[in-house]
Motif scaffolding. Structure first.
Motif, PDB file in Angstrom:
ATOM      1  N   TYR A  30       0.815  -1.210   0.000  1.00 12.04           N
ATOM      2  CA  TYR A  30       0.000   0.000   0.000  1.00 12.04           C
ATOM      3  C   TYR A  30       0.852   1.264   0.000  1.00 12.04           C
ATOM      4  CZ  TYR A  30      -3.934  -3.099   0.993  1.00 12.04           C
ATOM      5  OH  TYR A  30      -4.873  -4.086   0.926  1.00 12.04           O
ATOM      6  N   GLY A  31       1.933   1.228   0.779  1.00  8.38           N
ATOM      7  CA  GLY A  31       2.824   2.397   0.788  1.00  8.38           C
ATOM      8  C   GLY A  31       3.472   2.633  -0.557  1.00  8.38           C
ATOM      9  N   GLY A  32       3.860   1.530  -1.244  1.00  7.96           N
ATOM     10  CA  GLY A  32       4.426   1.668  -2.579  1.00  7.96           C
ATOM     11  C   GLY A  32       3.436   2.249  -3.557  1.00  7.96           C
ATOM     12  N   LEU A  33       2.185   1.798  -3.496  1.00  8.52           N
ATOM     13  CA  LEU A  33       1.143   2.348  -4.382  1.00  8.52           C
ATOM     14  C   LEU A  33       0.925   3.838  -4.116  1.00  8.52           C
ATOM     15  CD1 LEU A  33      -1.603  -0.435  -4.517  1.00  8.52           C
ATOM     16  CD2 LEU A  33      -0.386   0.576  -6.456  1.00  8.52           C
ATOM     17  N   ALA A  34       0.863   4.220  -2.836  1.00 10.05           N
ATOM     18  CA  ALA A  34       0.691   5.630  -2.497  1.00 10.05           C
ATOM     19  C   ALA A  34       1.867   6.460  -3.000  1.00 10.05           C
ATOM     20  CB  ALA A  34       0.536   5.793  -0.983  1.00 10.05           C
ATOM     21  N   VAL A  49      12.148   9.696  -9.609  1.00  7.76           N
ATOM     22  CA  VAL A  49      12.854   8.861  -8.618  1.00  7.76           C
ATOM     23  C   VAL A  49      11.853   8.286  -7.619  1.00  7.76           C
ATOM     24  CG1 VAL A  49      14.502   8.906  -6.709  1.00  7.76           C
ATOM     25  CG2 VAL A  49      15.048  10.072  -8.842  1.00  7.76           C
ATOM     26  N   ILE A  50      10.910   9.118  -7.184  1.00  5.74           N
ATOM     27  CA  ILE A  50       9.890   8.667  -6.234  1.00  5.74           C
ATOM     28  C   ILE A  50       9.010   7.591  -6.861  1.00  5.74           C
ATOM     29  CG2 ILE A  50       7.837   9.411  -4.982  1.00  5.74           C
ATOM     30  CD1 ILE A  50       9.232  12.037  -4.426  1.00  5.74           C
ATOM     31  N   VAL A  51       8.616   7.785  -8.127  1.00  5.97           N
ATOM     32  CA  VAL A  51       7.813   6.774  -8.817  1.00  5.97           C
ATOM     33  C   VAL A  51       8.577   5.455  -8.895  1.00  5.97           C
ATOM     34  CG1 VAL A  51       6.790   6.128 -11.027  1.00  5.97           C
ATOM     35  CG2 VAL A  51       6.476   8.442 -10.146  1.00  5.97           C
ATOM     36  N   SER A  52       9.859   5.521  -9.229  1.00  2.37           N
ATOM     37  CA  SER A  52      10.682   4.322  -9.324  1.00  2.37           C
ATOM     38  C   SER A  52      10.766   3.606  -7.980  1.00  2.37           C
ATOM     39  CB  SER A  52      12.087   4.696  -9.816  1.00  2.37           C
ATOM     40  OG  SER A  52      12.952   3.588  -9.805  1.00  2.37           O
ATOM     41  N   SER A  53      11.009   4.350  -6.912  1.00  3.96           N
ATOM     42  CA  SER A  53      11.095   3.741  -5.581  1.00  3.96           C
ATOM     43  C   SER A  53       9.762   3.133  -5.165  1.00  3.96           C
ATOM     44  CB  SER A  53      11.541   4.786  -4.555  1.00  3.96           C
ATOM     45  OG  SER A  53      12.871   5.197  -4.784  1.00  3.96           O
ATOM     46  N   GLY A  54       8.672   3.849  -5.423  1.00  2.00           N
ATOM     47  CA  GLY A  54       7.357   3.331  -5.069  1.00  2.00           C
ATOM     48  C   GLY A  54       7.039   2.034  -5.795  1.00  2.00           C
ATOM     49  N   THR A  55       7.393   1.974  -7.074  1.00  2.00           N
ATOM     50  CA  THR A  55       7.176   0.752  -7.848  1.00  2.00           C
ATOM     51  C   THR A  55       7.922  -0.423  -7.237  1.00  2.00           C
ATOM     52  OG1 THR A  55       6.891   2.034  -9.885  1.00  2.00           O
ATOM     53  CG2 THR A  55       7.456  -0.291 -10.125  1.00  2.00           C
ATOM     54  N   LEU A  56       9.173  -0.214  -6.898  1.00  2.00           N
ATOM     55  CA  LEU A  56       9.996  -1.292  -6.352  1.00  2.00           C
ATOM     56  C   LEU A  56       9.510  -1.732  -4.973  1.00  2.00           C
ATOM     57  CD1 LEU A  56      13.463   0.114  -7.457  1.00  2.00           C
ATOM     58  CD2 LEU A  56      12.337  -1.912  -8.378  1.00  2.00           C
ATOM     59  N   VAL A  59      -3.328  -6.439  -7.436  1.00  2.00           N
ATOM     60  CA  VAL A  59      -2.479  -6.641  -8.612  1.00  2.00           C
ATOM     61  C   VAL A  59      -2.961  -5.764  -9.765  1.00  2.00           C
ATOM     62  CG1 VAL A  59      -1.798  -8.320 -10.369  1.00  2.00           C
ATOM     63  CG2 VAL A  59      -1.784  -8.969  -7.946  1.00  2.00           C
ATOM     64  N   TRP A  60      -4.284  -5.727  -9.967  1.00  2.00           N
ATOM     65  CA  TRP A  60      -4.832  -4.865 -11.023  1.00  2.00           C
ATOM     66  C   TRP A  60      -4.520  -3.393 -10.745  1.00  2.00           C
ATOM     67  CZ3 TRP A  60      -6.421  -6.603 -15.517  1.00  2.00           C
ATOM     68  CH2 TRP A  60      -6.904  -7.912 -15.621  1.00  2.00           C
ATOM     69  N   VAL A  61      -4.640  -2.990  -9.486  1.00  2.00           N
ATOM     70  CA  VAL A  61      -4.374  -1.593  -9.127  1.00  2.00           C
ATOM     71  C   VAL A  61      -2.910  -1.240  -9.372  1.00  2.00           C
ATOM     72  CG1 VAL A  61      -4.336   0.078  -7.240  1.00  2.00           C
ATOM     73  CG2 VAL A  61      -6.259  -1.510  -7.459  1.00  2.00           C
ATOM     74  N   LEU A  62      -2.000  -2.133  -8.973  1.00  2.00           N
ATOM     75  CA  LEU A  62      -0.578  -1.869  -9.172  1.00  2.00           C
ATOM     76  C   LEU A  62      -0.234  -1.821 -10.657  1.00  2.00           C
ATOM     77  CD1 LEU A  62       2.269  -1.442  -8.163  1.00  2.00           C
ATOM     78  CD2 LEU A  62       2.499  -3.920  -7.854  1.00  2.00           C
ATOM     79  N   ALA A  63      -0.773  -2.760 -11.442  1.00  2.00           N
ATOM     80  CA  ALA A  63      -0.523  -2.749 -12.878  1.00  2.00           C
ATOM     81  C   ALA A  63      -1.042  -1.463 -13.508  1.00  2.00           C
ATOM     82  CB  ALA A  63      -1.177  -3.961 -13.525  1.00  2.00           C
ATOM     83  N   GLY A  64      -2.234  -1.048 -13.084  1.00  2.00           N
ATOM     84  CA  GLY A  64      -2.769   0.216 -13.600  1.00  2.00           C
ATOM     85  C   GLY A  64      -1.922   1.406 -13.208  1.00  2.00           C
ATOM     86  N   ALA A  65      -1.402   1.390 -11.961  1.00  2.00           N
ATOM     87  CA  ALA A  65      -0.552   2.493 -11.502  1.00  2.00           C
ATOM     88  C   ALA A  65       0.729   2.573 -12.320  1.00  2.00           C
ATOM     89  CB  ALA A  65      -0.226   2.312 -10.019  1.00  2.00           C
ATOM     90  N   LEU A  66       1.311   1.425 -12.665  1.00  3.30           N
ATOM     91  CA  LEU A  66       2.522   1.426 -13.480  1.00  3.30           C
ATOM     92  C   LEU A  66       2.256   2.013 -14.862  1.00  3.30           C
ATOM     93  CD1 LEU A  66       4.121  -2.057 -12.651  1.00  3.30           C
ATOM     94  CD2 LEU A  66       4.631   0.174 -11.664  1.00  3.30           C
ATOM     95  N   LEU A 108       2.431   6.893 -18.464  1.00  6.93           N
ATOM     96  CA  LEU A 108       1.739   7.877 -19.302  1.00  6.93           C
ATOM     97  C   LEU A 108       1.999   9.295 -18.805  1.00  6.93           C
ATOM     98  CD1 LEU A 108      -0.264   8.555 -21.570  1.00  6.93           C
ATOM     99  CD2 LEU A 108      -2.125   8.204 -19.918  1.00  6.93           C
ATOM    100  N   ALA A 109       1.980   9.468 -17.472  1.00  5.49           N
ATOM    101  CA  ALA A 109       2.241  10.796 -16.900  1.00  5.49           C
ATOM    102  C   ALA A 109       3.659  11.256 -17.214  1.00  5.49           C
ATOM    103  CB  ALA A 109       2.014  10.757 -15.386  1.00  5.49           C
ATOM    104  N   ALA A 110       4.632  10.354 -17.089  1.00  5.64           N
ATOM    105  CA  ALA A 110       6.013  10.710 -17.420  1.00  5.64           C
ATOM    106  C   ALA A 110       6.145  11.053 -18.899  1.00  5.64           C
ATOM    107  CB  ALA A 110       6.948   9.560 -17.052  1.00  5.64           C
ATOM    108  N   THR A 111       5.431  10.331 -19.760  1.00  7.74           N
ATOM    109  CA  THR A 111       5.479  10.623 -21.195  1.00  7.74           C
ATOM    110  C   THR A 111       4.958  12.020 -21.477  1.00  7.74           C
ATOM    111  OG1 THR A 111       5.142   8.271 -21.710  1.00  7.74           O
ATOM    112  CG2 THR A 111       4.701   9.854 -23.464  1.00  7.74           C
ATOM    113  N   VAL A 112       3.827  12.374 -20.870  1.00 11.32           N
ATOM    114  CA  VAL A 112       3.237  13.699 -21.082  1.00 11.32           C
ATOM    115  C   VAL A 112       4.162  14.799 -20.583  1.00 11.32           C
ATOM    116  CG1 VAL A 112       1.338  15.216 -20.418  1.00 11.32           C
ATOM    117  CG2 VAL A 112       0.868  12.843 -21.038  1.00 11.32           C
ATOM    118  N   ALA A 113       4.689  14.624 -19.345  1.00 16.71           N
ATOM    119  CA  ALA A 113       5.528  15.662 -18.752  1.00 16.71           C
ATOM    120  C   ALA A 113       6.830  15.843 -19.521  1.00 16.71           C
ATOM    121  CB  ALA A 113       5.819  15.311 -17.291  1.00 16.71           C
TER     122      ALA A 113
END
Length: 531
Positions: free
Chosen positions: A284-288, A311-318, A438-445, A450-455
């Motif tokens: 849950y902390g990683g997803l947040a 960097v934060i997105v990468s750490s949260g994913t891991l 699992v679905w939520v984490l996959a969607g978050a990834l 997509l957000a990184a692509t836009v930014a």
């Protein structure tokens, strides 16, 4: 001789850093050469350790300092995971020190000594086999990072660094409290010995151990940047000098590495009542953390801030992935860790090159004269293309490749890493009854990519697809060479994805089956011959 290579990633930067202190700062070139040579030797050592662990899957080096047997003496452990992290750190260090040769190594006092001591702390944290020495190497790493964070002076840099120092001093106190509680119950801080003793604990002793582990975990999660513990990270990393920020990208992975190591070793399937302790917090902390980083990426306007929230997105994913304690998922996470760290370090180096010579309203590069508009009648105007300077064309290509790598878009390794994680997540329990998480984490990834692509696309357009105005600043070869080096490694990960994934799978399998690790470190003690 091969056994002694385990201590070289620590001794080499220690000796180099001590020697560099004795040389006056006015001898910049001499200190730079020594730093580069020491870092090259470190790269060679890391690659040899990595090659050795690749050739022999069962190879684990347990190096006993002073020949004192574990758990009574200091032990360094080289397995696939630690060898991978040492090799990755040394390669990033080489890129950072080459980039600093342009001007940053002369911007403050003792840059080279602090740089080598930072490497000593990082490598020690990856190689140590007990919690006490993990604390020692953490403090060496942090002490060096304090000076490097202030390198180059400036009001914003000093302000951010003071916050960074205060946060990490508090974290160090938590580290000591947690380690003390664990030692008071288990009677040891050796990681392998803890793995043997923890399943035997029960009642109040087990509760106290878990309390100490939770406090210790907070210290690691602060360093990893988990939300809301990582609020300090964007400001500190954005204010740091580019080569320092490039090294800070791997520092956030130290916390991730320790959580990954201790979770599988101390709280895995064979840990009795402590099995899977903290998994839900990581999930849950990683997803947040991924959600927070995604919002930050979209809200950021500058390249540096985008890199920080990435960097934060990468750490949260891991961290979220670690919570599933599955070897297949961990293998994809390791591949993603290497890919994202290379991309983020590269982006931090590109920040200065992209913003150099710009001021509000200034333009850097144009594709055509139409980019800045002309009021003349288009029927009578001949369209004339504007020549693009070769160095800025190369800069644009490098930024595009870096953006693809970080966003996880095909065809580069960032996409392959995310795909490997999602594929393994859906394969848990044979794919039957896929959990909502699992679905939520996959969607978050997918959304974070997509957000990184836009930014990053928005930033690229604002930087490169604008009018040509004023004089263009020069880019030196020592600045673009490390960028090409890091991006080249990202491409190599893509081209050799299958053998790399085989290595990651073997490393993950060994990580989640720690019997060989404890046997190699403890020897006869593992079989019950404990005094």
């Amino acid at each position: 001789m091969e056994q002694h290579l385990a201590v070289l990633p620590i001794v080499l930067p220690l000796l180099a850093g001590a020697a560099l202190v004795l040389i006056e700062d006015r001898h910049h070139t001499v200190k730079l050469v020594i730093n580069i040579v020491a870092t090259l030797l470190l790269v060679a050592t890391g690659l040899v350790l990595l090659a050795g662990s690749t050739s022999d899957p069962a190879r684990i080096i347990a190096y006993q300092i002073g020949d004192w047997p574990a758990p009574y003496g200091i032990v360094l452990v080289v397995d696939r995971l630690s060898a991978l992290m040492v090799a990755l750190t040394s390669v990033l260090a080489l890129g950072a020190i080459i980039f600093s040769a342009a001007r940053w190594h002369r911007a403050g006092q003792h840059f080279h000594s602090l740089f080598q001591l930072l490497l000593m702390g990082l490598n020690g944290a990856f190689l140590t086999g007990d919690l006490f020495n993990l604390f020692v190497f953490f403090e060496v790493m942090l002490a060096a990072s304090y000076g490097l964070a202030l390198h180059g002076s400036g009001r914003s840099r000093v302000k951010a660094s003071l916050h960074y120092i205060a946060m990490n001093l508090a974290t160090s106190s938590l580290f000591l409290i947690g380690a003390t509680a664990i030692y008071g119950v288990a009677g040891t801080l050796n990681m392998a010995d803890l793995a043997v003793r923890i399943p035997l604990l029960s009642g109040s002793d087990l509760a106290l151990l878990q309390t100490g582990a939770a406090i210790l975990g907070i210290a690691f999660l602060v360093k990893a940047g988990m939300w809301p513990l990582g609020m300090w990270l964007p400001t500190t990393y954005a204010a740091a000098a580019p080569p320092v920020a490039a090294m800070f990208a791997i520092m956030s992975k130290v916390g991730v590495y320790v959580v990954m190591r201790l979770t599988s070793l101390l709280f895995g399937e064979g840990s009795g009542a402590s099995a899977h302790f903290g998994d839900l917090v990581l999930q849950y902390g990683g997803l947040a953390t991924v959600a927070f980083g995604t919002v930050g990426v979209l809200a950021s306007q500058g390249v540096a801030r985008i890199a920080c929230f990435s960097v934060i997105v990468s750490s949260g994913t891991l961290l979220a992935v670690i919570g599933y304690e599955n070897a297949g998922v961990t293998a994809g996470a390791l591949y993603y860790l290497v890919s994202s760290t290379l991309g983020l370090s590269c982006l931090f180096l590109l920040v200065e090159l992209m913003e150099r010579g710009r001021s509000p309203g200034d333009d850097v590069l144009a594709v055509t004269l139409e980019a800045y508009g002309d009021d003349e009648d288009p029927e009578h105007e001949q369209e004339v293309g504007v020549a693009t300077p070769g160095s800025f064309a190369a800069l644009g290509v490098a930024f595009a490749c870096c953006a693809i790598l970080i966003a996880g878009m095909p065809p580069l390794s960032g996409f392959l890493g995310k795909f490997a994680i999602i594929h393994a997540l859906f394969g848990i329990d044979g794919g039957a009854g896929i959990a909502t998480g699992v679905w939520v984490l996959a969607g978050a990834l997918i959304v974070s990519g997509l957000a990184a692509t836009v930014a990053l696309m928005r930033t690229g357009i604002n930087t490169f697809w604008v009018s040509l105005g004023g004089s263009l600043p020069a880019i030196r070869w020592v600045e673009i060479t490390p960028v090409v080096l890091l991006l080249g490694l990202g491409v190599t990960l893509t081209v050799y994805a299958q053998p790399v994934m085989d290595f990651m799978q073997a490393a993950a399998t060994s990580l989640h089956a720690p019997g060989q690790y404890t046997q190699q470190v403890l020897g006869d003690l593992h079989n019950g011959a404990r005094p």
